[in-house]
Design a protein around this motif. Structure first.
Motif, PDB file in Angstrom:
ATOM      1  N   UNK A   1       0.833  -1.195   0.000  1.00 55.07           N
ATOM      2  CA  UNK A   1       0.000   0.000   0.000  1.00 55.07           C
ATOM      3  C   UNK A   1       0.876   1.257   0.000  1.00 55.07           C
ATOM      4  N   UNK A   2       1.898   1.259   0.868  1.00 55.07           N
ATOM      5  CA  UNK A   2       2.788   2.429   0.957  1.00 55.07           C
ATOM      6  C   UNK A   2       3.506   2.661  -0.373  1.00 55.07           C
ATOM      7  N   UNK A   3       4.042   1.549  -0.949  1.00 54.76           N
ATOM      8  CA  UNK A   3       4.758   1.676  -2.229  1.00 54.76           C
ATOM      9  C   UNK A   3       3.809   2.181  -3.323  1.00 54.76           C
ATOM     10  N   UNK A   4       2.594   1.594  -3.326  1.00 47.78           N
ATOM     11  CA  UNK A   4       1.632   2.009  -4.343  1.00 47.78           C
ATOM     12  C   UNK A   4       1.273   3.485  -4.231  1.00 47.78           C
ATOM     13  N   UNK A   5       1.090   3.971  -2.997  1.00 45.30           N
ATOM     14  CA  UNK A   5       0.780   5.384  -2.799  1.00 45.30           C
ATOM     15  C   UNK A   5       1.925   6.283  -3.252  1.00 45.30           C
ATOM     16  N   UNK A   6       3.152   5.863  -2.939  1.00 47.49           N
ATOM     17  CA  UNK A   6       4.305   6.669  -3.348  1.00 47.49           C
ATOM     18  C   UNK A   6       4.419   6.744  -4.870  1.00 47.49           C
ATOM     19  N   UNK A   7       4.234   5.578  -5.504  1.00 49.07           N
ATOM     20  CA  UNK A   7       4.330   5.565  -6.969  1.00 49.07           C
ATOM     21  C   UNK A   7       3.207   6.401  -7.576  1.00 49.07           C
ATOM     22  N   UNK A   8       2.018   6.262  -7.031  1.00 54.37           N
ATOM     23  CA  UNK A   8       0.888   7.038  -7.526  1.00 54.37           C
ATOM     24  C   UNK A   8       1.151   8.545  -7.411  1.00 54.37           C
ATOM     25  N   UNK A   9       1.677   8.941  -6.242  1.00 57.12           N
ATOM     26  CA  UNK A   9       1.975  10.359  -6.035  1.00 57.12           C
ATOM     27  C   UNK A   9       3.030  10.846  -7.019  1.00 57.12           C
ATOM     28  N   UNK A  10       4.029   9.989  -7.265  1.00 55.95           N
ATOM     29  CA  UNK A  10       5.104  10.361  -8.199  1.00 55.95           C
ATOM     30  C   UNK A  10       4.557  10.626  -9.603  1.00 55.95           C
ATOM     31  N   UNK A  11       3.759   9.669 -10.071  1.00 57.57           N
ATOM     32  CA  UNK A  11       3.240   9.834 -11.431  1.00 57.57           C
ATOM     33  C   UNK A  11       2.196  10.949 -11.513  1.00 57.57           C
ATOM     34  N   UNK A  12       1.472  11.147 -10.424  1.00 57.21           N
ATOM     35  CA  UNK A  12       0.497  12.245 -10.399  1.00 57.21           C
ATOM     36  C   UNK A  12       1.212  13.594 -10.523  1.00 57.21           C
ATOM     37  N   UNK A  13       2.297  13.726  -9.797  1.00 56.31           N
ATOM     38  CA  UNK A  13       3.059  14.976  -9.856  1.00 56.31           C
ATOM     39  C   UNK A  13       3.687  15.169 -11.233  1.00 56.31           C
ATOM     40  N   UNK A  14       4.176  14.064 -11.789  1.00 59.08           N
ATOM     41  CA  UNK A  14       4.787  14.153 -13.117  1.00 59.08           C
ATOM     42  C   UNK A  14       3.753  14.556 -14.172  1.00 59.08           C
ATOM     43  N   UNK A  15       2.557  13.957 -14.058  1.00 57.42           N
ATOM     44  CA  UNK A  15       1.492  14.295 -15.000  1.00 57.42           C
ATOM     45  C   UNK A  15       1.097  15.764 -14.872  1.00 57.42           C
ATOM     46  N   UNK A  16       1.083  16.257 -13.625  1.00 50.77           N
ATOM     47  CA  UNK A  16       0.741  17.667 -13.412  1.00 50.77           C
ATOM     48  C   UNK A  16       1.774  18.584 -14.057  1.00 50.77           C
ATOM     49  N   UNK A  17       3.059  18.203 -13.932  1.00 50.57           N
ATOM     50  CA  UNK A  17       4.107  19.017 -14.556  1.00 50.57           C
ATOM     51  C   UNK A  17       3.961  19.019 -16.078  1.00 50.57           C
TER      52      UNK A  17
END
Length: 617
Positions: free
Chosen positions: A349-365
């Motif tokens: 769960x922790x890894x999935x949340x971190x990866x999700x946050x990473x790609x979410x931020x990248x998509x926003x950029x």
């Protein structure tokens, strides 16, 4: 401003004026009313078919206001059908001279208003405002009519486009006061009345919105929305545009978008300029709603129609954006799958949340970057529109002077009432010839600029004896110079050496440089020098003229740039010469170290690499 809206307003110049000079007749009144209906319904064929007989009848009965109405209407319809505004301006000048000859001030004012419309049609809003201002000044000396209110509307709109807001506010207020005075004397049920009234209300609303007076604008918008159901097609579009800009200013983007949807339903009656403005407004609204993909798609369609030179670039950007959106969707879906799969395991769960946050931020950029690219593309589209307007104004200004000289002298020479000496006649004919040549040169420069975009015009299919070519071109200019300056050719190349190039293109390049040197050299010499340096062929055109200040030495190669704006020409000669040189694989530069005048240097391919000797060698 739309062609339809402008047309209707100008048609009101004499419609319903209530002032008819000469001997009024029932037949004349009926004939006039028939043409009013033709104009309001844009029945061009009927206007053309009956124009000559109507003009002859009105002239015979001295019903001159009717005469000028029909003449102006015919010019307008011809411009709209054939899209030839310059021809319309010429006809207007003839009609204007006719009105002066008849000492008919009202007819002169109506033609000035017509010319104001035509200048607005070609994008010269400053000149349009000047013509309309003069027309209003003439009309104010007559009994106020509905006609003058039509001019107030166009004049206010042109002031809006030239950003003269103080004068616009004064004109709108003056128009409103005149409207109040006339209300009791006008048929308020007529199409003419409703059109002028609605147009003035549209302009006033836009003016308040763009000044940020949103409280006052809200009252005007409420009146516009109430009148939409009774608006005719010719004023409905402008009313909707004012309402859309109001909601955009209030940041009520959903309502603004809904209004533009209604405007799009009228697209079949809009010209390209109105559709362009509508799409720009709609793109701005959609972008503010955060719907970047739809905004970008709208802008893409606009640019494909507007600027063909950037179609391939926009398509690449669109393809890149589409691919990125698909990739983002796949990544988001992948992260969602990982997230639900890792619910039972806390570490996952922790890894999935971190990866999700990473790609979410990248998509926003990435989205932010695409929004920036969209804003830049929008600015480019607006700049392209401004450049087109500046181009038309520049060409109109440069051609207007020689045309006026040609027209004026031609009228003097052809008029038997003027006594002109043989010396003056010859001088006038020489001036007519000189200015005709100037206009021809303007057109040739524009054609050469167009040809310079085509690689096929510059194919290197010729074995060119550069020295002989230079002597031939210089010989032509020696005849024009008539011994005023010392002109010479100096060559250190072996006799008969040729290069593989394009003889016609090289001749045009050298001719441009020679013409430039002679134009700016009052005394001294002009020297064409050929030599080989560092394995390259050099052609120098050197003069002892006024020279070029350091701050202008690179700008002179830009389109339409002129160091001395009072010198004849449109500033394309050096632009065309440099572009042509580049298409031949060479360069054209200005030698900044030479200070006794100007020295332009053409650098071409190595003559020894492709050289061939003539048969005599």
């Amino acid at each position: 401003m739309g062609k339809i809206q402008l047309l209707v307003t100008i048609l009101l110049l004499t419609a319903g004026s209530g002032i008819v000079e000469g001997h009024a007749t029932k037949q004349g009144d009926a004939l006039y009313e028939r043409f009013v209906n033709y104009g309001l319904r844009s029945q061009t064929d009927s206007i053309y078919a009956g124009k000559d007989k109507a003009l002859a009848y009105f002239a015979d009965h001295h019903q001159w206001e009717y005469y000028y109405y029909v003449a102006n209407l015919a010019i307008q319809m011809k411009v709209l059908r054939e899209d030839q505004p310059m021809a319309g301006l010429r006809e207007c000048r003839e009609l204007y001279n006719f009105a002066i000859g008849h000492h008919h001030d009202y007819g002169r004012a109506s033609v000035l208003a017509q010319m104001g419309w035509l200048y607005g049609y070609i994008g010269d809003h400053a000149e349009a405002a000047a013509q309309l201002k003069e027309s209003l000044g003439e009309l104010r000396r007559h009994k106020p009519t509905l006609a003058i209110l039509g001019i107030y509307y166009i004049y206010a709109y042109m002031l809006e486009l030239t950003h003269d807001y103080d004068e616009e506010l004064r004109v709108v207020e003056e128009g409103k006061q005149l409207w109040t005075r006339l209300s009791g004397d006008i048929d308020t049920t007529s199409l003419a009345y409703r059109t002028v009234h609605d147009n003035l209300l549209n302009v006033e609303t836009l003016m308040e919105v763009r000044r940020g007076n949103l409280d006052k604008a809200s009252i005007l918008v409420a009146r516009l929305e109430h009148k939409l159901a009774t608006n005719n097609e010719m004023t409905r579009y402008e009313a909707l545009r004012a309402i859309a800009e109001y909601y955009l200013a209030r940041k009520d983007y959903e309502k603004a978008l809904a209004v533009t949807d209604e405007m799009r339903q009228m697209s079949g009656t809009l010209n390209s300029g109105l559709r362009w403005g509508l799409n720009l407004l709609r793109t701005e609204i959609i972008r503010n709603l955060g719907r970047s993909d739809e905004a970008y798609d709208t802008l893409r369609q606009m640019m494909e129609r507007r600027n063909s030179s950037s179609v391939s670039q926009l398509r690449r950007q669109l393809s890149e954006m589409d691919s990125q959106y698909q990739l983002d969707a796949m990544r988001i879906q992948e992260q969602k799958n990982h997230f639900w799969y890792a619910v039972s395991v806390s570490l996952l769960i922790i890894i999935g949340l971190l990866v999700f946050a990473y790609f979410r931020q990248r998509a926003a950029r990435l989205l932010a970057r695409k929004n920036e690219e969209l804003a830049a593309a929008l600015e480019h589209a607006q700049e392209s529109d401004r450049m087109k307007t500046a181009f038309v104004q520049h060409i109109s200004h440069e051609i207007r002077t020689p045309l006026n000289i040609i027209t004026g002298f031609a009228q003097v020479i052809s008029n038997p009432d003027y006594e002109v000496s043989e010396e003056d006649r010859n001088r006038m004919l020489a001036d007519i010839g000189h200015n005709t040549e100037e206009i021809t040169n303007f057109v040739n420069e524009l054609l050469e600029l167009s040809e310079s975009e085509s690689q096929s015009q510059y194919a290197k299919d010729d074995d060119v004896d550069v020295a002989a070519l230079c002597r031939s071109v210089v010989a032509d200019y020696e005849q024009q110079n008539a011994g005023h300056l010392q002109i010479s050719v100096e060559s250190s190349l072996p006799e008969g050496v040729t290069i593989r190039s394009n003889a016609n293109a090289l001749s045009k390049i050298l001719a441009r440089l020679m013409s430039n040197a002679l134009k700016f050299t009052e005394q001294g010499r002009v020297t064409v020098r050929l030599y080989e340096a560092g394995g390259l062929l050099k052609i120098e055109v050197e003069d002892t003229g006024i020279g070029i200040p350091p701050e202008h030495q690179e700008k002179i190669f830009e389109r339409f740039y002129k160091v001395d704006t009072f010198k004849q020409g449109i500033g394309l000669g050096l632009t065309v010469a440099r572009r042509a040189t580049e298409l031949l694989g060479g360069t054209l530069t200005l030698d900044g170290n030479y200070t006794a005048g100007a020295r332009f240097v053409v650098t071409l391919t190595d003559p020894s690499a492709q050289a061939s000797r003539r048969a005599s060698n």
